[in-house]
Scaffold this motif. Structure first.
Motif, PDB file in Angstrom:
ATOM      1  N   LEU A  30       7.839  23.531 -88.527  1.00  0.00           N
ATOM      2  CA  LEU A  30       8.614  24.221 -87.500  1.00  0.00           C
ATOM      3  C   LEU A  30       9.694  23.312 -86.924  1.00  0.00           C
ATOM      4  O   LEU A  30      10.865  23.709 -86.800  1.00  0.00           O
ATOM      5  N   GLY A  31       9.323  22.080 -86.585  1.00  0.00           N
ATOM      6  CA  GLY A  31      10.306  21.155 -86.033  1.00  0.00           C
ATOM      7  C   GLY A  31      11.410  20.832 -87.026  1.00  0.00           C
ATOM      8  O   GLY A  31      12.595  20.785 -86.666  1.00  0.00           O
ATOM      9  N   PHE A  32      11.020  20.611 -88.274  1.00  0.00           N
ATOM     10  CA  PHE A  32      12.010  20.293 -89.304  1.00  0.00           C
ATOM     11  C   PHE A  32      12.991  21.439 -89.496  1.00  0.00           C
ATOM     12  O   PHE A  32      14.208  21.235 -89.575  1.00  0.00           O
ATOM     13  N   MET A  33      12.478  22.677 -89.544  1.00  0.00           N
ATOM     14  CA  MET A  33      13.360  23.818 -89.765  1.00  0.00           C
ATOM     15  C   MET A  33      14.255  24.086 -88.560  1.00  0.00           C
ATOM     16  O   MET A  33      15.390  24.547 -88.716  1.00  0.00           O
ATOM     17  N   LEU A  34      13.771  23.797 -87.361  1.00  0.00           N
ATOM     18  CA  LEU A  34      14.635  23.939 -86.187  1.00  0.00           C
ATOM     19  C   LEU A  34      15.813  22.976 -86.274  1.00  0.00           C
ATOM     20  O   LEU A  34      16.949  23.331 -85.939  1.00  0.00           O
ATOM     21  N   VAL A  35      15.546  21.766 -86.740  1.00  0.00           N
ATOM     22  CA  VAL A  35      16.622  20.789 -86.904  1.00  0.00           C
ATOM     23  C   VAL A  35      17.599  21.252 -87.983  1.00  0.00           C
ATOM     24  O   VAL A  35      18.825  21.168 -87.821  1.00  0.00           O
ATOM     25  N   VAL A  36      17.068  21.763 -89.091  1.00  0.00           N
ATOM     26  CA  VAL A  36      17.930  22.222 -90.189  1.00  0.00           C
ATOM     27  C   VAL A  36      18.810  23.382 -89.734  1.00  0.00           C
ATOM     28  O   VAL A  36      20.020  23.410 -89.988  1.00  0.00           O
ATOM     29  N   VAL A  37      18.207  24.345 -89.058  1.00  0.00           N
ATOM     30  CA  VAL A  37      18.969  25.513 -88.611  1.00  0.00           C
ATOM     31  C   VAL A  37      20.029  25.117 -87.592  1.00  0.00           C
ATOM     32  O   VAL A  37      21.134  25.685 -87.567  1.00  0.00           O
ATOM     33  N   ALA A  38      19.716  24.131 -86.750  1.00  0.00           N
ATOM     34  CA  ALA A  38      20.661  23.714 -85.710  1.00  0.00           C
ATOM     35  C   ALA A  38      21.776  22.815 -86.241  1.00  0.00           C
ATOM     36  O   ALA A  38      22.736  22.533 -85.516  1.00  0.00           O
ATOM     37  N   THR A  39      21.675  22.375 -87.479  1.00  0.00           N
ATOM     38  CA  THR A  39      22.702  21.498 -88.044  1.00  0.00           C
ATOM     39  C   THR A  39      24.010  22.264 -88.232  1.00  0.00           C
ATOM     40  O   THR A  39      24.019  23.330 -88.853  1.00  0.00           O
ATOM     41  N   PRO A  40      25.116  21.777 -87.688  1.00  0.00           N
ATOM     42  CA  PRO A  40      26.406  22.461 -87.874  1.00  0.00           C
ATOM     43  C   PRO A  40      26.748  22.634 -89.347  1.00  0.00           C
ATOM     44  O   PRO A  40      26.339  21.831 -90.197  1.00  0.00           O
ATOM     45  N   SER A  41      27.504  23.679 -89.639  1.00  0.00           N
ATOM     46  CA  SER A  41      27.744  24.062 -91.030  1.00  0.00           C
ATOM     47  C   SER A  41      28.538  23.030 -91.820  1.00  0.00           C
ATOM     48  O   SER A  41      28.468  23.012 -93.049  1.00  0.00           O
ATOM     49  N   TRP A  43      28.312  19.615 -91.402  1.00  0.00           N
ATOM     50  CA  TRP A  43      27.682  18.294 -91.363  1.00  0.00           C
ATOM     51  C   TRP A  43      26.943  18.054 -92.680  1.00  0.00           C
ATOM     52  O   TRP A  43      25.715  18.055 -92.740  1.00  0.00           O
ATOM     53  N   TYR A  44      27.675  17.822 -93.729  1.00  0.00           N
ATOM     54  CA  TYR A  44      27.063  17.711 -95.053  1.00  0.00           C
ATOM     55  C   TYR A  44      26.220  16.445 -95.194  1.00  0.00           C
ATOM     56  O   TYR A  44      25.237  16.432 -95.945  1.00  0.00           O
ATOM     57  N   ALA A  45      26.585  15.387 -94.487  1.00  0.00           N
ATOM     58  CA  ALA A  45      25.773  14.168 -94.530  1.00  0.00           C
ATOM     59  C   ALA A  45      24.387  14.427 -93.945  1.00  0.00           C
ATOM     60  O   ALA A  45      23.377  13.928 -94.461  1.00  0.00           O
ATOM     61  N   ALA A  46      24.336  15.229 -92.873  1.00  0.00           N
ATOM     62  CA  ALA A  46      23.041  15.559 -92.272  1.00  0.00           C
ATOM     63  C   ALA A  46      22.201  16.392 -93.240  1.00  0.00           C
ATOM     64  O   ALA A  46      20.983  16.195 -93.347  1.00  0.00           O
ATOM     65  N   TYR A  47      22.852  17.306 -93.953  1.00  0.00           N
ATOM     66  CA  TYR A  47      22.123  18.096 -94.950  1.00  0.00           C
ATOM     67  C   TYR A  47      21.540  17.192 -96.032  1.00  0.00           C
ATOM     68  O   TYR A  47      20.413  17.410 -96.502  1.00  0.00           O
ATOM     69  N   ALA A  48      22.315  16.188 -96.437  1.00  0.00           N
ATOM     70  CA  ALA A  48      21.833  15.271 -97.471  1.00  0.00           C
ATOM     71  C   ALA A  48      20.603  14.505 -96.988  1.00  0.00           C
ATOM     72  O   ALA A  48      19.627  14.338 -97.736  1.00  0.00           O
ATOM     73  N   VAL A  49      20.635  14.060 -95.736  1.00  0.00           N
ATOM     74  CA  VAL A  49      19.483  13.341 -95.178  1.00  0.00           C
ATOM     75  C   VAL A  49      18.264  14.257 -95.114  1.00  0.00           C
ATOM     76  O   VAL A  49      17.141  13.860 -95.473  1.00  0.00           O
ATOM     77  N   GLU A  50      18.465  15.485 -94.658  1.00  0.00           N
ATOM     78  CA  GLU A  50      17.347  16.437 -94.563  1.00  0.00           C
ATOM     79  C   GLU A  50      16.775  16.748 -95.940  1.00  0.00           C
ATOM     80  O   GLU A  50      15.550  16.826 -96.114  1.00  0.00           O
ATOM     81  N   ALA A  51      17.659  16.920 -96.922  1.00  0.00           N
ATOM     82  CA  ALA A  51      17.192  17.211 -98.278  1.00  0.00           C
ATOM     83  C   ALA A  51      16.420  16.030 -98.858  1.00  0.00           C
ATOM     84  O   ALA A  51      15.375  16.210 -99.499  1.00  0.00           O
ATOM     85  N   LEU A  52      16.918  14.814 -98.639  1.00  0.00           N
ATOM     86  CA  LEU A  52      16.215  13.628 -99.141  1.00  0.00           C
ATOM     87  C   LEU A  52      14.854  13.474 -98.474  1.00  0.00           C
ATOM     88  O   LEU A  52      13.869  13.105 -99.128  1.00  0.00           O
ATOM     89  N   LEU A  53      14.792  13.753 -97.182  1.00  0.00           N
ATOM     90  CA  LEU A  53      13.514  13.683 -96.474  1.00  0.00           C
ATOM     91  C   LEU A  53      12.518  14.682 -97.053  1.00  0.00           C
ATOM     92  O   LEU A  53      11.346  14.351 -97.298  1.00  0.00           O
TER      93      LEU A  53
END
Length: 226
Positions: A30-41, A43-53
């Motif tokens: 739940l916490g992880f998905m809240l962070v993913v959903v809240a990530t601005p569209s 912010w591709y570097a943030a998506y990369a970090v989330e995907a690697l995690l």
């Protein structure tokens, strides 16, 4: 909710992710998905970090990619919609691979595709490393209302029953020369789905009456966690 009930999504294993308490995995998801959903569209570097995690958790779970990949087909409708967004959205235009697309639609489509993929993979990782009954016990530990947990438990228990009944109905239709995939047979298929709904509803009524006759008062007996 009775005896353990395996599920086709679960992958038997003994990894640290498998052994982790279900309620902690639910909170983490739940916490992880809240962070993913809240990530601005954009912010591709943030998506990369989330995907690697997430990929790190998948690797730690030792669930084969060949096991998860076919089950991600559920994402196809969202992927199709995401791919259409650059062509349907309004706003400033840009060129990608020789095609003129909407720049806001391109960012929104990529964000939807990435977030959807991460969400589906994260959910499949939870499902493949946690037995359904463990998920229910985890929800109980998180103080989810008992009635909702019971409904989810019966849904899991009878999903295979209803699916098997649907399979028998499809076999019966084909044996009578009816191809459910043909648009001409869709009215017949719709009537079959209606009959399946009525049967499922009546089964639920019978199960509820059987529970009441055995002293059901809104709570199910506690079960051994073993």
């Amino acid at each position: 909710m009775g005896a353990g009930h395996g599920h086709r999504l679960h992958f038997h294993g003994h990894s640290p992710v498998h052994r982790a308490p279900a309620h902690l995995k639910l909170v983490a998801l739940l916490g992880f998905m809240l962070v993913v959903v809240a990530t601005p569209s954009d912010w591709y570097a943030a998506y990369a970090v989330e995907a690697l995690l997430l990929l790190g958790v998948v690797a730690l779970s030792r669930v084969p990619v060949t096991y998860l990949a076919p089950r991600m087909v559920i994402e196809v409708p969202f992927a199709v919609f995401a791919l259409l967004m650059p062509f349907l959205a309004h706003g400033p235009r840009t060129e990608v691979l020789g095609l003129t697309v909407s720049e806001p639609g391109l960012h929104a489509g990529l964000a939807l595709l990435v977030k959807g993929t991460i969400g589906v993979l994260a959910s499949l990782t939870l499902a493949s490393t946690t037995e359904p009954q463990e998920v229910l016990r985890g929800l109980q530990r998180l103080r989810m209302p008992d009635l909702i947990v019971q409904i989810m438990g019966f849904m899991i228990r009878y999903l295979d029953v209803v699916t098997a009944e649907l399979g028998r109905m499809m076999v019966a239709m084909r044996s009578r020369g009816c191809d459910p995939r043909s648009p001409r047979q869709w009215p017949t298929l719709a009537r079959a789905m209606g009959a399946l709904f009525i049967r499922s509803y009546e089964r639920g009524e019978r199960v509820h009456l059987a529970m009441l006759s055995r002293g059901y008062d809104g709570r199910l007996p506690a079960q051994d966690a073993a």
